[in-house]
Design an enzyme around this catalytic site. Structure first.
Site, PDB file in Angstrom:
ATOM      1  CB  CYS A 159     -10.889 -27.187   7.167  1.00 47.79           C
ATOM      2  SG  CYS A 159      -9.420 -26.156   7.005  1.00 47.79           S
ATOM      3  CG  ASP A 189      -5.926  -5.417   1.717  1.00 50.43           C
ATOM      4  OD1 ASP A 189      -5.641  -5.132   2.891  1.00 50.43           O
ATOM      5  OD2 ASP A 189      -6.477  -4.604   0.946  1.00 50.43           O
ATOM      6  CG  HIS A 245      -9.153 -22.957  10.482  1.00 50.85           C
ATOM      7  ND1 HIS A 245      -9.585 -24.125   9.887  1.00 50.85           N
ATOM      8  CD2 HIS A 245     -10.249 -22.165  10.590  1.00 50.85           C
ATOM      9  CE1 HIS A 245     -10.879 -24.037   9.657  1.00 50.85           C
ATOM     10  NE2 HIS A 245     -11.310 -22.865  10.084  1.00 50.85           N
ATOM     11  CB  CYS A 275      -8.937 -28.945  10.220  1.00 46.07           C
ATOM     12  SG  CYS A 275      -9.741 -27.377  10.650  1.00 46.07           S
ATOM     13  CD  GLN A 307     -10.246   7.481  -1.382  1.00 49.69           C
ATOM     14  OE1 GLN A 307     -11.370   7.421  -0.863  1.00 49.69           O
ATOM     15  NE2 GLN A 307      -9.231   6.744  -0.947  1.00 49.69           N
ATOM     16  CG  ASP A 334      -0.272  -0.049   2.515  1.00 51.02           C
ATOM     17  OD1 ASP A 334       0.954   0.148   2.562  1.00 51.02           O
ATOM     18  OD2 ASP A 334      -0.949  -0.265   3.533  1.00 51.02           O
ATOM     19  CB  SER A 335       0.157   4.718  -0.813  1.00 49.68           C
ATOM     20  OG  SER A 335      -0.832   5.070   0.154  1.00 49.68           O
ATOM     21  N   GLY A 336       1.060   3.640   2.186  1.00 51.30           N
ATOM     22  CA  GLY A 336       1.395   4.181   3.493  1.00 51.30           C
ATOM     23  C   GLY A 336       0.376   5.196   3.964  1.00 51.30           C
ATOM     24  N   GLY A 337      -0.405   5.717   3.035  1.00 55.76           N
ATOM     25  CA  GLY A 337      -1.353   6.773   3.367  1.00 55.76           C
ATOM     26  C   GLY A 337      -2.409   6.344   4.374  1.00 55.76           C
ATOM     27  CB  CYS A 394      -5.843 -25.956   7.455  1.00 56.62           C
ATOM     28  SG  CYS A 394      -6.479 -25.890   9.136  1.00 56.62           S
TER      29      CYS A 394
END
Lengths: 372, 372
Positions: free
Chosen positions: B302, B264, B333, B307, B187, B92-95, B304
């Site tokens: 699942c 994300d 998980h 599990c 935006q 990300d930009s940090g903003g 994983c």
């Protein structure tokens, strides 16, 4: 397969190479047992433990008795299944933690009354209770309940603890009918005659293995005093000898040299979480500024995950940022160091070159302890 | 190989299946990016991320700029080598973090002045600085600096943020010469006409991908408002569309249905550490007493590590005992849940059955949100 056997396969001076068979697999000795206090060696999985070279783990009866409770562990299939470790497990008796962690202890011949450090609830730990809990956990090796006077104690106190330890060992021996075996424990502090008495009384009970307890840990100077060395030598040659709660790398070397076969200690895992790492160049405090942009692995001689994939600069960053991955990678590294050290000692005994390795290791470790 | 390309391979309603190529490998979209704030996805290794199904990770420019510093990361070979993740990385930009975490912010056309939340030091984040830092990190996808008014904002504030975002995007476009590509950000808050203006101005700058920013997260009710849905539809069809910081499982389904390709969110990893687990039976709060002696896996559907090898009773114990292994297993998980959800959606789009899957998932997720 029988529950337990031990066979010495080589000896070099007093140092012994052996193989211990349990209901959950074999252990090459001398062996170091990572400590899984609450049913997990902190920060790592059992698969990682295996990759680090662990063949046996220790777990703490006191902690599991209080949380989640030994009945819960038993309902969930026993400790091996609970923590997903199919290999051998040794559990302590719970006594050491009661003496060091619990509140309002009161010891008498019956056992120890104490209050839980988790919730303040009242409990009584007796020899019978300790055996019951370790049986419920399903330990391959259970330890008898002993009295280990905490901190500095008088000769009189230690003599009384030796008597009580024998008394309790007899009761443990009588009631234990668990899935594994119970080991006896020798007390006696720094007094050689009390150690002799304790060895005589405990070995009369004919346990399949013996521990040396009451050895001061965490103090400066050599842990492996002449008394410990001579106590080890008094124990039967055909049974494994376990030095409880030891120790620093140099302690392990000296104790193997004294004929000890089994060890456990929180040092590699606890130091890992504090950012103190054992390397072939000595101890490293990973938060030091000199590692900030250091692209080198922590230890170029180490095959562990941390040293294979990450730089010192990254490990330092993770540690300073408080990331869980720091604890993970550092624990894997320190356990690899400890378990590799044991493996090198086993090879040296097999090759009848233990004295050379011992001198080399103690020389280097002494220098490096000073650096740290 | 070129730095970046994106190809749609199937479409089902507005939902798109695609493949994004970066200098560090390909990503099948729609894709979820686990968040590695400080150069590690908390509690897991990159090898585990891969096993969970991750193809791309997000890292936070703000955090790495402050600690260890982007120059340090660059000296150590860039973020991919630093964190041992050979695959694609978006930063990300940090903003957003400056607006949400830092103290004493002051925004003007030049950039944002702020004080570090780590040590109080003063910094200025400009579009040029953000591009410089992301270039030093070596991001495959850098995000332009945008202004994202935190919390409730007036139409006037949002209109000003749209103007400034366009201004900053142009400056980012001009200076960026990193190893990857930079994505633009739209935006406009809840105002469709401002979103339209922002889309028009940002797409004129011809970025290889576009994000929808300023979408309120963490609030009750549907995240994917009609405005977001219509904004997504305005974006060019041949470029990936990224909905930043979203979201809950139901949000992901609705957003894919609206034509979004990239996501994300800290929810799977943060909830994991808090003991809230996503399962095919709904959300599970692992500390509940009903799981105390429960031998079943967390989710029998699942695959994983948590599990496969551990019971609910053990996971509950680890969590209550504060063990690091709880955070590890829970994170694995929850990420497996999120990444499997994305995979199911990709298969459904490929099979032209996305609408069916969407209705099934939204029906079940709605019920389960109520339960939790």
């Amino acid at each position: 397969m029988s529950r337990f056997s031990f066979r010495r396969t080589a000896q070099c001076g007093a140092a012994r190479l052996g193989r211990m068979h349990t209901a959950h697999g074999a252990v090459d000795t001398p062996a170091f047992m990572p400590v899984g206090t609450q049913g997990t060696v902190k920060a790592v999985t059992t698969e990682e433990l295996r990759r680090c070279g662990a063949q046996i783990v220790l777990s703490n009866t006191y902690h599991l008795y209080l949380r989640p409770g030994h009945e819960v562990v038993a309902e969930l299939g026993g400790l091996h299944r609970f923590m997903n470790w199919p290999g051998p497990i040794l559990t302590d008796s719970g006594g050491f933690q009661v003496f060091s962690l619990a509140d309002l202890r009161r010891v008498d011949d019956e056992g120890v009354r104490f209050q839980s450090h988790v919730d303040g609830s009242s409990h009584v730990l007796t020899p019978e209770k300790s055996m019951e809990v370790q049986t419920a956990l399903g330990s391959d090796i259970a330890m008898v309940l002993d009295e280990c006077p905490p901190g500095p104690a008088t000769r009189e106190q230690i003599a009384a603890a030796v008597d009580r330890t024998t008394h309790w060992a007899r009761r443990c021996r009588e009631v234990y009918s668990g899935p594994g075996v119970a080991f006896g424990i020798v007390q006696g502090g720094p007094f050689l005659d009390l150690r002799e008495q304790s060895v005589r009384e405990i070995t009369e009970l004919d346990f399949p293995g013996y521990a040396v307890g009451g050895v001061s840990v965490g103090e400066p100077g050599p842990t492996i005093s002449p008394t410990v060395r001579r106590t080890a030598a008094m124990l039967p040659e055909d049974r494994p000898r376990y030095l409880m709660g030891v120790g620093k790398p140099a302690d392990l070397v000296q104790a193997v040299d004294a004929g000890i076969d089994l060890f456990d200690c929180v040092m590699p895992t606890r130091n890992a979480r504090n950012g103190t790492l054992f390397t072939s160049h000595g101890r490293v405090n990973i938060k030091r500024n000199e590692y900030r942009s250091d692209p080198r692995p922590l230890d170029e001689n180490c095959p562990c995950e941390a040293c294979t994939h990450y730089s010192r600069g990254y490990l330092r960053h993770l540690f300073l940022a408080g990331e869980i991955l720091a604890a993970r990678l550092h624990t894997i590294h320190n356990l690899t160091y400890y378990l590799s050290l044991m493996e090198r000692m086993r090879w040296a005994i097999a090759a009848s070159r233990f004295a050379e390795l011992r001198d080399e290791l103690l020389g280097r470790l002494a220098t490096r302890e000073e650096q740290s």
